[in-house]
Design an enzyme around this catalytic site. Structure first.
Site, PDB file in Angstrom:
ATOM      1  N   LYS A  33      39.674 -47.517 -14.465  1.00 19.30           N
ATOM      2  CA  LYS A  33      38.470 -48.277 -14.136  1.00 19.30           C
ATOM      3  C   LYS A  33      38.763 -49.276 -13.010  1.00 19.30           C
ATOM      4  O   LYS A  33      38.067 -49.310 -12.005  1.00 19.30           O
ATOM      5  CB  LYS A  33      37.955 -49.038 -15.368  1.00 19.30           C
ATOM      6  CG  LYS A  33      37.469 -48.151 -16.489  1.00 19.30           C
ATOM      7  CD  LYS A  33      36.905 -48.963 -17.645  1.00 19.30           C
ATOM      8  CE  LYS A  33      37.922 -49.860 -18.322  1.00 19.30           C
ATOM      9  NZ  LYS A  33      39.018 -49.132 -18.984  1.00 19.30           N
ATOM     10  N   THR A  34      39.809 -50.060 -13.215  1.00 19.14           N
ATOM     11  CA  THR A  34      40.120 -51.085 -12.224  1.00 19.14           C
ATOM     12  C   THR A  34      40.518 -50.441 -10.896  1.00 19.14           C
ATOM     13  O   THR A  34      40.088 -50.864  -9.832  1.00 19.14           O
ATOM     14  CB  THR A  34      41.239 -52.001 -12.755  1.00 19.14           C
ATOM     15  OG1 THR A  34      40.812 -52.552 -14.000  1.00 19.14           O
ATOM     16  CG2 THR A  34      41.526 -53.134 -11.794  1.00 19.14           C
ATOM     17  N   ASP A 212      34.682 -56.624 -13.392  1.00 17.63           N
ATOM     18  CA  ASP A 212      35.636 -55.868 -14.223  1.00 17.63           C
ATOM     19  C   ASP A 212      35.672 -56.490 -15.626  1.00 17.63           C
ATOM     20  O   ASP A 212      35.269 -57.640 -15.803  1.00 17.63           O
ATOM     21  CB  ASP A 212      37.030 -55.918 -13.574  1.00 17.63           C
ATOM     22  CG  ASP A 212      37.960 -54.814 -14.110  1.00 17.63           C
ATOM     23  OD1 ASP A 212      37.522 -54.018 -14.967  1.00 17.63           O
ATOM     24  OD2 ASP A 212      39.126 -54.754 -13.671  1.00 17.63           O
ATOM     25  N   GLU A 213      36.156 -55.748 -16.599  1.00 12.94           N
ATOM     26  CA  GLU A 213      36.262 -56.241 -17.984  1.00 12.94           C
ATOM     27  C   GLU A 213      34.915 -56.782 -18.479  1.00 12.94           C
ATOM     28  O   GLU A 213      34.844 -57.837 -19.108  1.00 12.94           O
ATOM     29  CB  GLU A 213      37.324 -57.351 -18.093  1.00 12.94           C
ATOM     30  CG  GLU A 213      38.699 -56.974 -17.575  1.00 12.94           C
ATOM     31  CD  GLU A 213      39.494 -56.105 -18.543  1.00 12.94           C
ATOM     32  OE1 GLU A 213      38.990 -55.787 -19.633  1.00 12.94           O
ATOM     33  OE2 GLU A 213      40.634 -55.745 -18.185  1.00 12.94           O
ATOM     34  N   GLN A 243      37.522 -52.488 -26.141  1.00 10.40           N
ATOM     35  CA  GLN A 243      38.467 -53.539 -25.785  1.00 10.40           C
ATOM     36  C   GLN A 243      37.828 -54.921 -25.772  1.00 10.40           C
ATOM     37  O   GLN A 243      38.357 -55.855 -25.178  1.00 10.40           O
ATOM     38  CB  GLN A 243      39.091 -53.254 -24.419  1.00 10.40           C
ATOM     39  CG  GLN A 243      39.967 -52.018 -24.419  1.00 10.40           C
ATOM     40  CD  GLN A 243      40.689 -51.857 -23.089  1.00 10.40           C
ATOM     41  OE1 GLN A 243      41.544 -52.655 -22.728  1.00 10.40           O
ATOM     42  NE2 GLN A 243      40.331 -50.839 -22.342  1.00 10.40           N
ATOM     43  N   ARG A 596      48.526 -50.833 -23.630  1.00  9.02           N
ATOM     44  CA  ARG A 596      49.232 -51.407 -22.471  1.00  9.02           C
ATOM     45  C   ARG A 596      50.478 -50.587 -22.149  1.00  9.02           C
ATOM     46  O   ARG A 596      51.022 -50.652 -21.063  1.00  9.02           O
ATOM     47  CB  ARG A 596      49.686 -52.868 -22.711  1.00  9.02           C
ATOM     48  CG  ARG A 596      48.623 -53.923 -22.988  1.00  9.02           C
ATOM     49  CD  ARG A 596      47.516 -53.923 -21.992  1.00  9.02           C
ATOM     50  NE  ARG A 596      46.406 -53.135 -22.475  1.00  9.02           N
ATOM     51  CZ  ARG A 596      45.475 -52.611 -21.688  1.00  9.02           C
ATOM     52  NH1 ARG A 596      45.518 -52.771 -20.395  1.00  9.02           N
ATOM     53  NH2 ARG A 596      44.481 -51.898 -22.190  1.00  9.02           N
TER      54      ARG A 596
HETATM   55  P1  ATP Z   1      42.216 -51.021 -18.774  1.00 15.01           P
HETATM   56  O1  ATP Z   1      41.131 -50.513 -19.655  1.00 15.01           O
HETATM   57  O2  ATP Z   1      43.459 -51.271 -19.527  1.00 15.01           O
HETATM   58  O3  ATP Z   1      41.768 -52.168 -17.918  1.00 15.01           O
HETATM   59  P2  ATP Z   1      41.781 -49.288 -16.516  1.00 15.01           P
HETATM   60  O4  ATP Z   1      40.770 -48.304 -16.953  1.00 15.01           O
HETATM   61  O5  ATP Z   1      41.307 -50.396 -15.665  1.00 15.01           O
HETATM   62  O6  ATP Z   1      42.580 -49.804 -17.775  1.00 15.01           O
HETATM   63  P3  ATP Z   1      43.718 -48.872 -14.444  1.00 15.01           P
HETATM   64  O7  ATP Z   1      44.549 -50.049 -14.719  1.00 15.01           O
HETATM   65  O8  ATP Z   1      42.811 -48.884 -13.266  1.00 15.01           O
HETATM   66  O9  ATP Z   1      42.907 -48.461 -15.762  1.00 15.01           O
HETATM   67  O10 ATP Z   1      44.624 -47.566 -14.317  1.00 15.01           O
HETATM   68  C1  ATP Z   1      45.638 -47.263 -15.261  1.00 15.01           C
HETATM   69  C2  ATP Z   1      46.774 -46.553 -14.567  1.00 15.01           C
HETATM   70  O11 ATP Z   1      46.406 -45.236 -14.210  1.00 15.01           O
HETATM   71  C3  ATP Z   1      47.203 -47.232 -13.285  1.00 15.01           C
HETATM   72  O12 ATP Z   1      48.594 -47.183 -13.190  1.00 15.01           O
HETATM   73  C4  ATP Z   1      46.526 -46.387 -12.220  1.00 15.01           C
HETATM   74  O13 ATP Z   1      47.224 -46.448 -10.999  1.00 15.01           O
HETATM   75  C5  ATP Z   1      46.606 -44.995 -12.830  1.00 15.01           C
HETATM   76  N1  ATP Z   1      45.534 -44.081 -12.347  1.00 15.01           N
HETATM   77  C6  ATP Z   1      44.213 -44.261 -12.463  1.00 15.01           C
HETATM   78  N2  ATP Z   1      43.538 -43.229 -11.937  1.00 15.01           N
HETATM   79  C7  ATP Z   1      44.434 -42.348 -11.469  1.00 15.01           C
HETATM   80  C8  ATP Z   1      44.367 -41.071 -10.808  1.00 15.01           C
HETATM   81  N3  ATP Z   1      43.211 -40.474 -10.525  1.00 15.01           N
HETATM   82  N4  ATP Z   1      45.531 -40.465 -10.493  1.00 15.01           N
HETATM   83  C9  ATP Z   1      46.712 -41.061 -10.771  1.00 15.01           C
HETATM   84  N5  ATP Z   1      46.855 -42.255 -11.385  1.00 15.01           N
HETATM   85  C10 ATP Z   1      45.742 -42.893 -11.738  1.00 15.01           C
HETATM   86 MG    MG Z   2      41.314 -52.490 -15.979  1.00  9.87          MG
END
Ligand code: ATP
Ligand code: MG
Length: 661
Positions: A33-34, A212-213, A243, A596
């Site tokens: 997402k982030t 975000d969040e 979350q 995490r």
């Molecule tokens: P959270 O819910 O914990 O905030 P999130 O959904 O924001 O998580 P991110 O932190 O953006 O997730 O991504 C998690 C990990 O996955 C990061 O290391 C990111 O670089 C990797 N990632 C996300 N999308 C891809 C992709 N399409 N290909 C490879 N790696 C990815």
């Molecule tokens: Mg995130």
């Protein structure tokens, strides 16, 4: 394109390409997402949207600086500087610094953080005779905060005494031209709501808004967002209802689940692939969260098949828990060459921290702590910041009373009381009373006051003129007031003296740097106040070592190796949540913790825990029983170590774990 579109999966790419109108990205942990919204922002710049119109709001300072860094790597340097990435609170400070006068405050308002707030509340409780009844200032503060965030007038608060304190607190903040963290949000929302011209300026200033969040926003933050974003609603929010861990602070999962009510016809994007964690970790986390009722079913699949089992280790006591983890980390670092920065220890409450720190110190493992006592809690730092606050806004009573007689200069307790009473009578600030000293002060006190106010005015002028480096001016002030000499004289030994002197130098240095960058005193103070926001302290990020972090502060972050400690009834789930029937939120907290981890995740619990110097029996957290056993390995410290574990046993054990023979 400044990032590789092919590095995104189709759903992520869809989100990146959908730049217009409301967008809701609703997806589980680690699904990118982030990362997606970061790419989306960079894509906006590519598409010619002016960088200075782009705003991204996140929850913690740490998340903001991380996102800002990531965006910075994707766009050109100039654009990177122009994009606003900040927390809700710092956004509100920006808005208020330009328009708060409309609400009857002065532009140079002071932000009261935890300690200032407690100081003021204590004063009021004592004055109102509540001290004998042992009213806990911390409790009053949280009740006031709850009422403010829920929009409940003080007069309707349950406890009439608390209501009275709350009203007095609000009046005094106003008299002192000061605001607290909740006011930042409340006043910014009010300003935008009541003054359409200010609102329109903000809407023109930021035409693209990302949050975000989002699952942790409360109704006030939602209202603020509604003021900030007008038609055609170019707003993108990102979140995961599983979350949501700030219910106790009024966060409304409804904001995300009913997003369409606030911003019509959003494009809803779901992400299902978790890129962060191994399959064993995701499987186990999923098996936990399904125990929550009333959640939205969600797919979450790992793209990393297999992976190591999750370990659940029962420990005889919290000292052993810390010792075990410290040993293992040493081994990971020395033998497997795993960088310490890849390892995090997550805990529920601050009181768990002491043992962990001790364990790490004994093994000489460097660590950084996020979420516990920080730089800003040190006495000298608070003193010096109080001096600076007084220079910026002399009407702020709390910092003024703090430094008025530090070092002692003949304006003692008695004079302080006379001045405070007088200011209350006049309905003004203590500073104003110092300008016209009340008759009942001694001549000596009056002279001291005159000397003090003259000194403050002189330095106020120098500090705000822009002609000198503020750090140098501060150092001179600390010398002229005799503060440094006083600290030296009052230190118990050389070591303490050095430490305190270092803290003083740190602030001076920070101010010097800020001054060199052209920041004003006000800006410097805003940033230091915002850095004290709750539990995250950004400066710590710069330190090297293992991360010690609270579960709440760990949101959005990731580490290859995670230890989750203290999985006991009463800790996680927390005692209060059991009493209040809110263990679902604790389950989400553990879900956040487990997700995490990228590669390895270890959960520990202790059958005995020391509390207030006494042993207490511990019972394994009910959450541990809820985890599906498929990828879980149960272990017992005593079995691993035998009765008396020696260094050698430990070494062998870790060799076994690695599969060495
Ligand atoms: P959270 O819910 O914990 O905030 P999130 O959904 O924001 O998580 P991110 O932190 O953006 O997730 O991504 C998690 C990990 O996955 C990061 O290391 C990111 O670089 C990797 N990632 C996300 N999308 C891809 C992709 N399409 N290909 C490879 N790696 C990815
Ligand atoms: Mg995130």
């Amino acid at each position: 394109m400044s990032f590789d579109l092919s590095s995104l999966n189709p759903a992520q790419a869809e989100a990146v390409n959908a730049l217009d109108g409301p967008v809701l990205i609703l997806a589980g942990a680690g699904t990118g997402k982030t990362r997606t919204v970061t790419c989306r922002i960079s894509h906006m710049v590519d598409r010619g949207i002016p960088a200075d119109q782009i705003l991204a709001v996140t929850f913690t300072n740490k998340a903001a600086s991380e996102m800002s860094e990531r965006v910075g790597q994707m766009v050109n340097k100039a654009a990177g500087k122009e994009i606003t990435v900040c927390t809700f609170h710092s956004l509100c400070v920006r808005i208020l610094r330009t328009g708060i006068d409309r609400l009857g405050y002065k532009q140079n308002f002071t932000i009261y953080t935890g300690n200032d707030q407690t100081g003021l509340i204590k004063q009021i409780i004592i004055r109102k005779g509540g001290a004998q009844e042992k009213i806990e200032p911390g409790l009053v503060i949280s009740l006031i905060s709850k009422a403010k965030n829920a929009g409940i007038p003080f007069s309707e608060m349950d406890d009439p005494f608390v209501a009275e304190v709350a009203q007095a607190y609000a009046n005094e903040l106003r008299a002192q031209n000061a605001v607290d963290f909740d006011d930042l949000l409340l006043l910014a929302e009010q300003l935008l709501r009541e003054f359409p011209d200010v609102r329109d300026i903000c809407r023109k200033r930021w035409t693209r808004v990302t949050v975000d969040e989002f699952q942790d926003t409360n109704s006030l933050q939602m209202r603020l967002l509604q003021q900030l974003v007008g038609e055609p609603y170019h707003v993108c929010v990102v979140g995961d209802d599983d979350q949501s861990i700030y219910g106790w602070r009024g966060a409304e999962v409804a904001n995300i689940l009913q997003f369409e009510k606030f911003f019509p016809n959003p494009k809803i994007i779901r992400l299902e692939y978790n890129y962060r964690s191994s399959d064993s970790i995701i499987h186990t986390a999923n098996s936990l969260i399904v125990h929550n009722v009333g959640r939205r079913e969600k797919q979450l699949r790992s793209v990393k098949p297999g992976g190591e089992d999750i370990r659940i280790i029962s420990m005889p006591g919290d000292a052993e828990e810390a010792e075990f983890i410290a040993h293992e980390i040493t081994d990971l670092h020395r033998v497997e060459k795993i960088p310490l920065e890849d390892i995090a220890i997550l805990f529920r409450t601050n009181s768990q921290c002491r043992h962990l720190e001790q364990g790490l110190r004994e093994e000489e493992i460097p660590y950084r702590m996020i979420g516990a006592q920080s730089f800003y809690d040190k006495r000298e730092v608070r003193d010096i910041l109080a001096y600076l606050q007084v220079l910026a806004n002399p009407s702020a009573d709390i910092p003024l009373l703090r430094i008025m007689n530090s070092p002692p200069r003949g304006i003692g307790q008695a004079a302080a009381i006379i001045l405070t009473d007088n200011s209350r009578l006049r309905g003004g600030s203590v500073w104003e009373s110092m300008g016209v000293p009340p008759e009942d002060l001694s001549t000596r006190a009056k002279n001291s006051i005159l000397e003090f106010t003259t000194l403050i005015m002189k330095y106020r002028e120098r500090m705000t003129s822009g002609a000198e480096n503020m750090g140098d001016v501060l150092l001179e002030l600390m010398e002229e007031t005799g503060y440094i000499e006083w600290v030296k004289r009052n230190s118990k030994n050389e070591k303490e003296m050095d430490m305190r002197r270092n803290s003083i130098d740190d602030v001076v240095q920070q101010l010097k740097d800020a001054s060199k960058k052209g920041k004003t005193l006000q800006k410097f103070l805003d940033q230091s106040a915002l850095a004290r926001d709750r539990e995250d302290d950004n400066d710590i990020e710069k330190q090297k070592g293992v991360t010690l972090i609270t579960l709440h502060a760990s949101k959005g972050l990731e580490y290859p190796i995670v230890y989750l400690v203290g999985l006991e009834e009463g800790i996680l789930p927390h005692k209060r949540s059991i009493e209040e029937g809110t263990t679902d939120e604790e389950r989400r907290l553990l879900y956040v913790g487990i997700t995490r981890a990228q590669d390895r995740c270890t959960l520990t619990w202790c059958s005995v825990r020391m509390k207030w110097g006494q042993e207490h029996a511990g019972e394994a957290s009910k959450f541990l029983m809820e985890l599906d056993d498929k990828y879980v390995e149960h272990m017992d410290y005593d079995d691993i170590m035998g009765e008396e574990a020696s260094e050698e046993d430990l070494a062998n054990f870790f060799a076994d774990m690695r599969g060495d023979s």
